[in-house]
Structure formats: C-alpha cells, structure tokens
Scaffold this active site. Structure first.
Site, PDB file in Angstrom:
ATOM      1  N   LYS A  91      40.620  40.871  45.977  1.00 37.91           N
ATOM      2  CA  LYS A  91      41.131  40.861  47.555  1.00 37.91           C
ATOM      3  C   LYS A  91      40.057  41.866  48.084  1.00 37.91           C
ATOM      4  O   LYS A  91      39.632  41.416  49.265  1.00 37.91           O
ATOM      5  CB  LYS A  91      42.707  41.308  47.907  1.00 37.91           C
ATOM      6  CG  LYS A  91      43.736  40.314  46.996  1.00 37.91           C
ATOM      7  CD  LYS A  91      44.952  40.801  47.419  1.00 37.91           C
ATOM      8  CE  LYS A  91      45.518  42.255  46.717  1.00 37.91           C
ATOM      9  NZ  LYS A  91      45.505  42.297  45.460  1.00 37.91           N
ATOM     10  N   ARG A  99      36.728  48.503  35.582  1.00 39.89           N
ATOM     11  CA  ARG A  99      36.084  48.795  37.059  1.00 39.89           C
ATOM     12  C   ARG A  99      35.943  50.490  37.076  1.00 39.89           C
ATOM     13  O   ARG A  99      36.672  51.333  36.606  1.00 39.89           O
ATOM     14  CB  ARG A  99      36.636  48.057  37.974  1.00 39.89           C
ATOM     15  CG  ARG A  99      37.953  48.696  38.566  1.00 39.89           C
ATOM     16  CD  ARG A  99      38.675  47.555  39.397  1.00 39.89           C
ATOM     17  NE  ARG A  99      39.925  48.055  39.762  1.00 39.89           N
ATOM     18  CZ  ARG A  99      40.724  47.448  40.695  1.00 39.89           C
ATOM     19  NH1 ARG A  99      40.354  46.173  41.328  1.00 39.89           N
ATOM     20  NH2 ARG A  99      41.863  47.582  41.113  1.00 39.89           N
ATOM     21  N   ARG A 110      40.014  54.445  39.249  1.00 41.33           N
ATOM     22  CA  ARG A 110      41.227  54.743  39.923  1.00 41.33           C
ATOM     23  C   ARG A 110      42.259  55.043  38.947  1.00 41.33           C
ATOM     24  O   ARG A 110      42.118  54.502  37.876  1.00 41.33           O
ATOM     25  CB  ARG A 110      41.713  53.380  40.703  1.00 41.33           C
ATOM     26  CG  ARG A 110      41.138  53.287  42.090  1.00 41.33           C
ATOM     27  CD  ARG A 110      41.550  52.036  42.676  1.00 41.33           C
ATOM     28  NE  ARG A 110      42.854  51.450  42.734  1.00 41.33           N
ATOM     29  CZ  ARG A 110      43.181  50.531  43.149  1.00 41.33           C
ATOM     30  NH1 ARG A 110      42.489  49.548  43.790  1.00 41.33           N
ATOM     31  NH2 ARG A 110      44.541  50.055  43.071  1.00 41.33           N
ATOM     32  N   ARG A 153      53.693  42.841  50.628  1.00 39.01           N
ATOM     33  CA  ARG A 153      53.657  42.721  49.179  1.00 39.01           C
ATOM     34  C   ARG A 153      54.928  42.448  48.638  1.00 39.01           C
ATOM     35  O   ARG A 153      55.377  42.542  47.457  1.00 39.01           O
ATOM     36  CB  ARG A 153      53.457  44.163  48.397  1.00 39.01           C
ATOM     37  CG  ARG A 153      51.980  44.105  48.021  1.00 39.01           C
ATOM     38  CD  ARG A 153      51.777  45.440  47.340  1.00 39.01           C
ATOM     39  NE  ARG A 153      50.879  45.718  46.399  1.00 39.01           N
ATOM     40  CZ  ARG A 153      49.443  46.093  46.626  1.00 39.01           C
ATOM     41  NH1 ARG A 153      48.953  46.094  47.748  1.00 39.01           N
ATOM     42  NH2 ARG A 153      48.798  46.164  45.398  1.00 39.01           N
ATOM     43  N   ARG A 209      51.697  47.195  37.526  1.00 38.24           N
ATOM     44  CA  ARG A 209      51.399  46.606  38.888  1.00 38.24           C
ATOM     45  C   ARG A 209      51.293  45.151  38.756  1.00 38.24           C
ATOM     46  O   ARG A 209      51.838  44.402  39.510  1.00 38.24           O
ATOM     47  CB  ARG A 209      50.063  47.172  39.048  1.00 38.24           C
ATOM     48  CG  ARG A 209      49.849  48.549  39.423  1.00 38.24           C
ATOM     49  CD  ARG A 209      48.532  49.028  39.474  1.00 38.24           C
ATOM     50  NE  ARG A 209      47.602  48.495  40.469  1.00 38.24           N
ATOM     51  CZ  ARG A 209      46.233  48.547  40.402  1.00 38.24           C
ATOM     52  NH1 ARG A 209      45.671  49.167  39.209  1.00 38.24           N
ATOM     53  NH2 ARG A 209      45.576  48.167  41.203  1.00 38.24           N
TER      54      ARG A 209
HETATM   55  P1  AMP Z   1      46.101  48.347  45.986  1.00 35.17           P
HETATM   56  O1  AMP Z   1      44.802  49.081  46.272  1.00 35.17           O
HETATM   57  O2  AMP Z   1      46.287  47.206  47.010  1.00 35.17           O
HETATM   58  O3  AMP Z   1      45.743  47.762  44.651  1.00 35.17           O
HETATM   59  O4  AMP Z   1      47.133  49.281  46.103  1.00 35.17           O
HETATM   60  C1  AMP Z   1      47.521  50.524  45.218  1.00 35.17           C
HETATM   61  C2  AMP Z   1      48.727  50.870  44.950  1.00 35.17           C
HETATM   62  O5  AMP Z   1      49.169  51.161  46.640  1.00 35.17           O
HETATM   63  C3  AMP Z   1      49.887  49.726  45.033  1.00 35.17           C
HETATM   64  O6  AMP Z   1      49.827  49.576  43.302  1.00 35.17           O
HETATM   65  C4  AMP Z   1      51.162  50.411  45.471  1.00 35.17           C
HETATM   66  O7  AMP Z   1      51.404  51.319  44.716  1.00 35.17           O
HETATM   67  C5  AMP Z   1      50.520  51.018  46.892  1.00 35.17           C
HETATM   68  N1  AMP Z   1      50.539  49.790  47.810  1.00 35.17           N
HETATM   69  C6  AMP Z   1      49.618  49.169  48.397  1.00 35.17           C
HETATM   70  N2  AMP Z   1      49.920  48.379  49.475  1.00 35.17           N
HETATM   71  C7  AMP Z   1      51.425  48.308  49.266  1.00 35.17           C
HETATM   72  C8  AMP Z   1      52.412  47.792  50.100  1.00 35.17           C
HETATM   73  N3  AMP Z   1      51.899  46.813  51.082  1.00 35.17           N
HETATM   74  N4  AMP Z   1      53.534  48.104  49.918  1.00 35.17           N
HETATM   75  C9  AMP Z   1      53.867  48.928  48.973  1.00 35.17           C
HETATM   76  N5  AMP Z   1      53.020  49.514  48.107  1.00 35.17           N
HETATM   77  C10 AMP Z   1      51.660  49.596  48.442  1.00 35.17           C
END
Ligand code: AMP
Length: 213
Positions: free
Chosen positions: A13, A125, A159, A86, A170
């Site tokens: 994404k 990554r 990360r 989400r 996740r």
């Molecule tokens: P991402 O970079 O999108 O993979 O997000 C990393 C982490 O941020 C996720 O595993 C969640 O802990 C938190 N996070 C990101 N977006 C959301 C969301 N819309 N709702 C809740 N937690 C989020």
C-alpha cells in the site's frame, strides 16, 4: 478523486501510494506514517502509542480519527488513504466525515497478496536511515552489501514492528478487523481488486487502469 488503498501489512500500500503521489500528484495520507512521526518526535501521543504499535495492535479509533480528519478536511481532493480505515467503525466515521464535508470517495483498491509472501516481504525489508530508500534483503538488496545505492550511507534501519512475532499479530488484526470492511465497500460498488503478487510496476499499472488515470 479520492481513493482508499486496502490490503494486509506488506501488500504494498505504502509503495503504491507513494507512486500515485509521485506520478499523478495524489496526496498520500498514511496513518502509520503519522503515528511513526509522533513516536520519532517523542510527543506525549507518541509515547502512549509506541507499545501498541510494537505489539502489532490497533491504536484506538478516536486517536486515529482525530489525526486523519484534520488532514482530510484540509486536502479534500486527490487523496490516497493508506492504512485507514482499518475496521468498520473507522469506515463509518470516514463515511460520516466525507458526507459532512461533501467529499467523494471514488474507489477502494484492495491489493491482494498471499500470506507466505506477506511475511517474507515484511520481515526482509529495511531502509537507509539517511535518505530513507527502501530495500529488501531478498527482492531488492543493495548493490554493494551494506552500502546504500543512493547515498552511500552504511546505516540502515528496520521498523520495530516488522519482527516475525509482531508481523503475525498484525496479520491476525488484519483478518479479524480490517477484512470486514471489504464486503462493506463491495456492497457500495466501490471495491476494486488488484493482484499484488506481480511486479511493483504491474501493480501500479493495474491501479492506474482501475482508476482510469
Ligand atoms: P502501517 O504503517 O499502516 O502498517 O501501520 C503501522 C501500525 O500503526 C499498525 O500496525 C497499527 O498499530 C497502527 N495504525 C496505523 N493505522 C491505523 C489505523 N487506521 N487504526 C489503528 N491503528 C493504526
């Protein structure tokens, strides 16, 4: 045009949203990036959410919504939402907000990748800490081992939530919470599926064709 990119962690994404920004002038709104910026800036919110993110769980809906609503209200158009919504509650809050502001949601693009591939992608990554170029130990290694192709730095970061254990959490959250928004957008006639197992360029092409841009 406003779009949502949906997909499991590691589906691509972020990569595809960056390309939509670079090639077509979209505004890339990533809730994950906004949260990581809070952590990097050591804000009170950042301290509060660090543990949740490290464990792979969702940050509370109100925190996320307060953060993203201001951005949506400000940009209004040509937005790519990456990592939001989400769960169903976030999807409904987004609908309400877009309705109140008179904004359109035009396409919800689901990038589909199978689970074994997702785990491989995420756990391999890493990023140059200086210029932030992204790499993968198997799929996109540096040309010279340990040296960034772009800036020559030898300092790389991963990360914290890309560890094997957190990845499994996740993926579990994605299946339990995020996948429920797929039928919701399907019923609204907004869902478009793309094959995320092919080359990055071909995923971009499918998205471009889907959006008609
Ligand atoms: P991402 O970079 O999108 O993979 O997000 C990393 C982490 O941020 C996720 O595993 C969640 O802990 C938190 N996070 C990101 N977006 C959301 C969301 N819309 N709702 C809740 N937690 C989020």
């Amino acid at each position: 045009m406003n779009i949502i990119l949906l997909g499991a962690p590691g589906a691509g994404k972020g990569t595809q949203a960056s390309r939509l920004r670079e090639f077509y002038g979209f505004v890339h709104l990533s809730t994950g990036e906004l949260l990581r910026a809070e952590i990097a800036d050591k804000t009170e919110l950042g301290r509060h959410i660090q543990g949740i993110i490290d464990a792979g769980f969702l940050v509370p809906d109100d925190v996320i919504f307060n953060m993203i609503a201001q951005k949506i209200e400000y940009h209004r158009d040509q937005m790519v939402l990456d990592g939001f919504p989400r769960n169903m509650s976030q999807a409904q809050s987004l609908d309400d907000l877009m309705g109140q502001l008179g904004l359109s949601l035009d396409h919800v693009v689901l990038i589909e990748v199978d689970e074994t591939q997702l785990i491989k992608r995420i756990t391999g990554r890493f990023t140059c800490s200086k210029c932030l170029t992204g790499y993968h130990q198997e799929f996109k290694p540096t040309q010279v081992a340990g040296v960034c192709d772009m800036c020559g730095s030898k300092d790389f970061i991963r990360r914290r939530d890309d560890s094997k254990e957190t990845v499994m959490a996740r993926l579990g959250v994605f299946k339990k919470e995020t996948e429920s928004v797929v039928p919701y957008y399907e019923a609204k006639g907004l869902l478009r599926r793309v094959d995320g197992m092919v080359h990055i360029d071909d995923v971009t092409k499918q998205i471009k064709d889907t959006l008609g841009i």
